[in-house]
Design an enzyme around this catalytic site. Structure first.
Site, PDB file in Angstrom:
ATOM      1  N   HIS A  80      52.740  62.881  19.664  1.00 58.42           N
ATOM      2  CA  HIS A  80      54.401  62.873  19.099  1.00 58.42           C
ATOM      3  C   HIS A  80      54.557  63.052  17.497  1.00 58.42           C
ATOM      4  O   HIS A  80      55.676  63.434  17.246  1.00 58.42           O
ATOM      5  CB  HIS A  80      55.298  61.706  19.490  1.00 58.42           C
ATOM      6  CG  HIS A  80      54.645  60.514  18.708  1.00 58.42           C
ATOM      7  ND1 HIS A  80      53.822  59.547  18.859  1.00 58.42           N
ATOM      8  CD2 HIS A  80      55.346  59.947  17.565  1.00 58.42           C
ATOM      9  CE1 HIS A  80      53.633  58.638  17.883  1.00 58.42           C
ATOM     10  NE2 HIS A  80      54.469  58.721  17.201  1.00 58.42           N
TER      11      HIS A  80
HETATM   12  C1  UD1 Z   1      59.458  57.495  15.355  1.00 52.10           C
HETATM   13  C2  UD1 Z   1      58.731  56.887  14.167  1.00 52.10           C
HETATM   14  C3  UD1 Z   1      57.156  57.011  14.337  1.00 52.10           C
HETATM   15  C4  UD1 Z   1      56.899  56.158  15.532  1.00 52.10           C
HETATM   16  C5  UD1 Z   1      57.531  56.810  16.697  1.00 52.10           C
HETATM   17  C6  UD1 Z   1      57.288  55.871  18.016  1.00 52.10           C
HETATM   18  C7  UD1 Z   1      59.810  57.520  12.067  1.00 52.10           C
HETATM   19  C8  UD1 Z   1      59.669  58.306  10.849  1.00 52.10           C
HETATM   20  N1  UD1 Z   1      58.934  58.020  12.952  1.00 52.10           N
HETATM   21  O1  UD1 Z   1      58.959  59.051  15.356  1.00 52.10           O
HETATM   22  O2  UD1 Z   1      56.397  56.380  13.144  1.00 52.10           O
HETATM   23  O3  UD1 Z   1      55.335  56.309  15.910  1.00 52.10           O
HETATM   24  O4  UD1 Z   1      58.986  56.713  16.475  1.00 52.10           O
HETATM   25  O5  UD1 Z   1      57.663  56.594  19.197  1.00 52.10           O
HETATM   26  O6  UD1 Z   1      60.624  56.833  12.076  1.00 52.10           O
HETATM   27  N2  UD1 Z   1      64.367  61.343  20.855  1.00 52.10           N
HETATM   28  C9  UD1 Z   1      64.826  61.228  21.985  1.00 52.10           C
HETATM   29  N3  UD1 Z   1      65.479  60.018  22.480  1.00 52.10           N
HETATM   30  C10 UD1 Z   1      65.092  58.984  22.028  1.00 52.10           C
HETATM   31  C11 UD1 Z   1      64.478  58.856  20.710  1.00 52.10           C
HETATM   32  C12 UD1 Z   1      64.205  60.222  20.076  1.00 52.10           C
HETATM   33  O7  UD1 Z   1      65.565  62.351  22.694  1.00 52.10           O
HETATM   34  O8  UD1 Z   1      65.202  57.882  22.548  1.00 52.10           O
HETATM   35  C13 UD1 Z   1      64.144  62.754  20.227  1.00 52.10           C
HETATM   36  C14 UD1 Z   1      65.218  63.122  19.208  1.00 52.10           C
HETATM   37  O9  UD1 Z   1      65.401  64.390  19.899  1.00 52.10           O
HETATM   38  C15 UD1 Z   1      64.327  63.338  17.916  1.00 52.10           C
HETATM   39  C16 UD1 Z   1      62.977  63.235  18.422  1.00 52.10           C
HETATM   40  O10 UD1 Z   1      62.740  62.604  19.611  1.00 52.10           O
HETATM   41  O11 UD1 Z   1      64.768  64.527  17.367  1.00 52.10           O
HETATM   42  C17 UD1 Z   1      62.267  62.384  17.410  1.00 52.10           C
HETATM   43  O12 UD1 Z   1      62.605  61.117  17.336  1.00 52.10           O
HETATM   44  P1  UD1 Z   1      62.799  60.293  15.869  1.00 52.10           P
HETATM   45  O13 UD1 Z   1      63.108  58.949  16.164  1.00 52.10           O
HETATM   46  O14 UD1 Z   1      63.228  61.191  14.756  1.00 52.10           O
HETATM   47  O15 UD1 Z   1      61.231  60.048  15.562  1.00 52.10           O
HETATM   48  P2  UD1 Z   1      59.720  59.673  16.351  1.00 52.10           P
HETATM   49  O16 UD1 Z   1      59.065  61.187  16.578  1.00 52.10           O
HETATM   50  O17 UD1 Z   1      60.132  59.049  17.635  1.00 52.10           O
END
Ligand code: UD1
Length: 355
Positions: free
Chosen positions: A204
């Site tokens: 991820h």
């Molecule tokens: C975040 C943390 C990372 C951690 C990870 C665990 C930061 C910078 N990164 O990364 O350190 O290891 O969480 O999972 O804070 N999305 C969904 N549904 C959700 C959550 C996210 O669809 O419930 C999608 C969103 O479209 C988003 C993407 O996942 O664009 C990334 O989510 P984001 O919270 O920005 O960062 P993570 O990659 O989850």
């Protein structure tokens, strides 16, 4: 005392669970602000239910966005919530955008700030997580470090006088769940049987997902490994694969939706090994005595590398050899990660408050 924990992403739900319980056991009030960074039920609600975390007092529901907009909305929401909640301490966890936002809003509001998992360093400033954890450490009044290595990092940055070694809280959540899953079998995708062997993989981090050629090569390599791979898909992986028209469901790979904490531990426990770019899974694999191959150039949990129980892999040509490597003795878990970290955190916060 009244303690407010700011959480928002999956790994933080795992860490707040024992801390919330320990503060309550000690007679303190503990409230949760959920930033809403993770909002899908499988990424958030499922963890609150399974780990018995009290429902958030405030949910900011910020959702996805660029790092700047996401963090800014959280800072504004936390800043607004704090005067009403009137905490004695705010506790932030780990290294996500929610950690940074909690740190900024708390430091600016003049409330005392404690950082759980302080002092971890990858020394790779291009990772958003590294920036978040360094900034949170420098903003915090009290640094709660999980390992001796983390304590040494804080001392090097001139933060030693604010640091306390408390041990790793995620290990407590692990131990509590481990004792509940004895004898459970994994629910595997159709066509896989535990006795035939399989690997568990997660991907991820943006350095692996956001560059399409890198992600394509990674998926192709996973599909070519000698054992079938259960690929537990984070929403970011699905979004990036869809955007690049990259098929994850292919020979050798069985994609599945995000698992609950319990399901993930059972899946790993019965596997032949773990391939991941997650920080938390490296440690859980180590605790389960499953070899972990980390799809990263560095790790904040360097202790897991001893005896080959964790191995770093950036050149994907090395992956087939690495997943089949020999292992040495594994160090003792108490010596590396401590025990009863949450009790220690309560005691340290009490003593820093003069309670
Ligand atoms: C975040 C943390 C990372 C951690 C990870 C665990 C930061 C910078 N990164 O990364 O350190 O290891 O969480 O999972 O804070 N999305 C969904 N549904 C959700 C959550 C996210 O669809 O419930 C999608 C969103 O479209 C988003 C993407 O996942 O664009 C990334 O989510 P984001 O919270 O920005 O960062 P993570 O990659 O989850």
């Amino acid at each position: 005392m009244r303690i407010v924990s700011v959480v928002g992403a999956r790994p933080q739900f795992i860490k707040v669970a024992p801390v919330a319980a320990a503060f309550q056991r000690a007679g303190h009030e503990h409230l949760v602000i959920h930033t809403g960074q993770h909002y899908d039920d499988r990424m958030s609600g499922a963890f609150f239910r399974e780990l018995n975390i009290p429902a958030p007092e405030v949910n900011l529901a910020v959702g996805s966005g660029t790092p700047g907009t996401q963090t800014a909305s959280m800072v504004a929401g936390i800043e607004q919530a704090l005067p009403e909640l009137r905490p004695d301490w705010v506790v932030v966890y780990g290294d996500t955008n929610s950690t940074l936002a909690g740190a900024i809003a708390t430091a600016q509001s003049g409330v005392r700030l404690a950082h759980v998992e302080a002092g971890l360093r990858s020394f790779n400033r291009t990772m958003p997580e590294e920036l978040n954890r360094v900034l949170a450490d420098h903003a915090a009044d009290l640094l709660l470090a999980p390992t001796k290595g983390a304590m040494a990092n804080l001392a090097r940055e001139g933060l030693g006088d604010r640091a306390e070694l408390v041990g790793d809280v995620a290990r407590e959540t692990f131990d509590a769940m481990r004792s509940r899953i004895t004898g459970e079998s994994p629910v595997l995708p159709d066509g896989l049987r535990p006795e035939d062997g399989y690997l568990v993989a997660t991907v991820h981090r943006q350095e692996n997902t956001d560059d399409l050629p890198r992600l394509s090569e990674l998926v192709a390599t996973l599909g070519s490994l000698p054992l079938p791979v259960v690929l537990v898909c984070h929403p970011r992986l699905i979004a990036r694969a869809n955007r690049g028209n990259l098929e994850l469901d292919r020979d050798g790979i069985h994609p599945v939706d995000p698992l609950s904490y319990r399901e993930m531990l059972v899946m790993m426990e019965h596997s032949q090994g773990v391939v991941t770019d997650s920080g938390g899974l490296q440690k859980e694999a180590w605790l389960l005595r499953r070899p972990c191959t980390s799809l990263r150039a560095e790790t904040e949990w360097g202790e897991t590398l001893a005896g080959g129980w964790n191995a770093l892999c950036t050149d994907l040509n090395d992956l087939p050899r690495l997943v089949d490597r020999d292992l040495g003795p594994r160090p003792d878990a108490d010596a590396v990660f401590g025990s009863a970290a949450s009790e220690r955190i309560v005691a340290v916060v009490e003593s820093w408050s003069g309670a």
